[in-house]
Design a protein around this motif. Structure first.
Motif, PDB file in Angstrom:
ATOM      1  N   SER A  46       9.720 -31.843  52.287  1.00 56.52           N
ATOM      2  CA  SER A  46      10.303 -33.059  52.869  1.00 56.52           C
ATOM      3  C   SER A  46       9.900 -33.162  54.332  1.00 56.52           C
ATOM      4  CB  SER A  46      11.825 -33.066  52.725  1.00 56.52           C
ATOM      5  OG  SER A  46      12.394 -31.978  53.405  1.00 56.52           O
ATOM      6  N   HIS A  47      10.250 -34.261  54.973  1.00 53.90           N
ATOM      7  CA  HIS A  47      10.010 -34.501  56.400  1.00 53.90           C
ATOM      8  C   HIS A  47       8.543 -34.364  56.790  1.00 53.90           C
ATOM      9  CE1 HIS A  47      14.273 -33.181  56.180  1.00 53.90           C
ATOM     10  NE2 HIS A  47      14.418 -34.334  56.807  1.00 53.90           N
ATOM     11  N   LEU A  48       7.655 -35.031  56.061  1.00 52.45           N
ATOM     12  CA  LEU A  48       6.228 -34.981  56.344  1.00 52.45           C
ATOM     13  C   LEU A  48       5.919 -35.715  57.642  1.00 52.45           C
ATOM     14  CD1 LEU A  48       3.355 -34.266  55.370  1.00 52.45           C
ATOM     15  CD2 LEU A  48       3.361 -36.436  54.131  1.00 52.45           C
ATOM     16  N   ALA A  49       5.137 -35.078  58.513  1.00 48.32           N
ATOM     17  CA  ALA A  49       4.757 -35.680  59.794  1.00 48.32           C
ATOM     18  C   ALA A  49       3.414 -35.121  60.233  1.00 48.32           C
ATOM     19  CB  ALA A  49       5.802 -35.385  60.853  1.00 48.32           C
ATOM     20  N   ASP A  55      -2.874 -31.802  62.283  1.00 54.44           N
ATOM     21  CA  ASP A  55      -2.386 -31.127  61.090  1.00 54.44           C
ATOM     22  C   ASP A  55      -1.114 -31.807  60.593  1.00 54.44           C
ATOM     23  OD1 ASP A  55      -4.453 -29.302  61.321  1.00 54.44           O
ATOM     24  OD2 ASP A  55      -3.227 -27.820  62.354  1.00 54.44           O
ATOM     25  N   LEU A  56      -0.818 -31.619  59.305  1.00 53.99           N
ATOM     26  CA  LEU A  56       0.418 -32.147  58.738  1.00 53.99           C
ATOM     27  C   LEU A  56       1.492 -31.067  58.777  1.00 53.99           C
ATOM     28  CD1 LEU A  56      -0.846 -34.087  55.594  1.00 53.99           C
ATOM     29  CD2 LEU A  56      -0.268 -34.988  57.844  1.00 53.99           C
ATOM     30  N   TYR A  57       2.704 -31.465  59.056  1.00 50.46           N
ATOM     31  CA  TYR A  57       3.856 -30.568  59.092  1.00 50.46           C
ATOM     32  C   TYR A  57       4.903 -31.072  58.114  1.00 50.46           C
ATOM     33  CZ  TYR A  57       1.810 -28.598  63.279  1.00 50.46           C
ATOM     34  OH  TYR A  57       0.963 -27.979  64.159  1.00 50.46           O
ATOM     35  N   TYR A  58       5.591 -30.146  57.469  1.00 50.77           N
ATOM     36  CA  TYR A  58       6.657 -30.515  56.544  1.00 50.77           C
ATOM     37  C   TYR A  58       7.685 -29.391  56.527  1.00 50.77           C
ATOM     38  CZ  TYR A  58       4.061 -27.489  53.327  1.00 50.77           C
ATOM     39  OH  TYR A  58       3.411 -26.433  52.754  1.00 50.77           O
ATOM     40  N   THR A  59       8.834 -29.698  55.964  1.00 51.73           N
ATOM     41  CA  THR A  59       9.881 -28.683  55.869  1.00 51.73           C
ATOM     42  C   THR A  59      10.176 -28.389  54.410  1.00 51.73           C
ATOM     43  OG1 THR A  59      11.669 -30.306  55.924  1.00 51.73           O
ATOM     44  CG2 THR A  59      10.966 -29.393  58.037  1.00 51.73           C
ATOM     45  N   ARG A  60      10.710 -27.199  54.207  1.00 53.03           N
ATOM     46  CA  ARG A  60      11.327 -26.769  52.952  1.00 53.03           C
ATOM     47  C   ARG A  60      12.636 -26.122  53.370  1.00 53.03           C
ATOM     48  NH1 ARG A  60       6.505 -23.579  50.130  1.00 53.03           N
ATOM     49  NH2 ARG A  60       5.343 -25.330  49.349  1.00 53.03           N
ATOM     50  N   THR A  62      15.190 -25.047  55.707  1.00 50.14           N
ATOM     51  CA  THR A  62      15.215 -24.883  57.165  1.00 50.14           C
ATOM     52  C   THR A  62      13.903 -24.347  57.723  1.00 50.14           C
ATOM     53  OG1 THR A  62      16.131 -22.647  56.945  1.00 50.14           O
ATOM     54  CG2 THR A  62      17.709 -24.474  57.164  1.00 50.14           C
ATOM     55  N   LYS A  63      12.882 -24.148  56.877  1.00 50.90           N
ATOM     56  CA  LYS A  63      11.601 -23.611  57.338  1.00 50.90           C
ATOM     57  C   LYS A  63      10.593 -24.731  57.563  1.00 50.90           C
ATOM     58  CE  LYS A  63      12.040 -19.089  55.281  1.00 50.90           C
ATOM     59  NZ  LYS A  63      11.409 -18.071  54.451  1.00 50.90           N
ATOM     60  N   LEU A  64       9.809 -24.600  58.635  1.00 52.87           N
ATOM     61  CA  LEU A  64       8.758 -25.549  58.987  1.00 52.87           C
ATOM     62  C   LEU A  64       7.407 -24.975  58.561  1.00 52.87           C
ATOM     63  CD1 LEU A  64       7.876 -28.145  60.489  1.00 52.87           C
ATOM     64  CD2 LEU A  64       7.712 -26.738  62.563  1.00 52.87           C
ATOM     65  N   TYR A  65       6.593 -25.803  57.896  1.00 58.99           N
ATOM     66  CA  TYR A  65       5.270 -25.387  57.429  1.00 58.99           C
ATOM     67  C   TYR A  65       4.203 -26.303  58.012  1.00 58.99           C
ATOM     68  CZ  TYR A  65       7.739 -22.633  53.950  1.00 58.99           C
ATOM     69  OH  TYR A  65       8.560 -21.727  53.322  1.00 58.99           O
ATOM     70  N   ARG A  66       2.981 -25.791  58.096  1.00 54.99           N
ATOM     71  CA  ARG A  66       1.840 -26.581  58.588  1.00 54.99           C
ATOM     72  C   ARG A  66       0.738 -26.567  57.559  1.00 54.99           C
ATOM     73  NH1 ARG A  66      -1.578 -24.726  63.775  1.00 54.99           N
ATOM     74  NH2 ARG A  66      -1.877 -22.960  62.390  1.00 54.99           N
ATOM     75  N   TRP A  67       0.157 -27.746  57.284  1.00 53.60           N
ATOM     76  CA  TRP A  67      -1.043 -27.857  56.453  1.00 53.60           C
ATOM     77  C   TRP A  67      -2.188 -28.096  57.421  1.00 53.60           C
ATOM     78  CZ3 TRP A  67      -1.207 -26.821  51.380  1.00 53.60           C
ATOM     79  CH2 TRP A  67      -2.439 -26.996  50.746  1.00 53.60           C
ATOM     80  N   LYS A  68      -3.021 -27.083  57.621  1.00 49.49           N
ATOM     81  CA  LYS A  68      -4.064 -27.118  58.630  1.00 49.49           C
ATOM     82  C   LYS A  68      -5.323 -27.791  58.087  1.00 49.49           C
ATOM     83  CE  LYS A  68      -6.202 -24.001  61.933  1.00 49.49           C
ATOM     84  NZ  LYS A  68      -5.759 -24.611  63.158  1.00 49.49           N
TER      85      LYS A  68
END
Length: 69
Positions: A46-49, A55-60, A62-68
């Motif tokens: 969720s919370h795609l930005a 890069d794209l960032y999203y959450t799962r 409470t964790k923040l992830y990055r798609w590089k």
């Protein structure tokens, strides 16, 4: 440059011929020429930005992830 709408959070790269979206808890890459989707990752996305780095960032949860890129 990416654009966003509020429904399903679709993101489109202006020069890349691809769109990225978070739908149904998954991150998708949409090929705009072939009109096909590829699931990149799932399980609560969720919370795609887009970051300033492109890069794209999203959450799962409470964790923040990055798609590089």
């Amino acid at each position: 440059m990416l654009t966003c709408t509020n429904r399903g959070n679709p993101w489109r790269r202006a020069a890349a011929r691809a769109a990225y979206a978070s739908m149904a808890g998954s991150l998708w890459r949409l090929d705009l020429r072939a009109l096909k989707g590829e699931r990149l990752t799932g399980d609560g996305v969720s919370h795609l930005a887009e970051g300033r780095d492109g890069d794209l960032y999203y959450t799962r949860g409470t964790k923040l992830y990055r798609w590089k890129f």
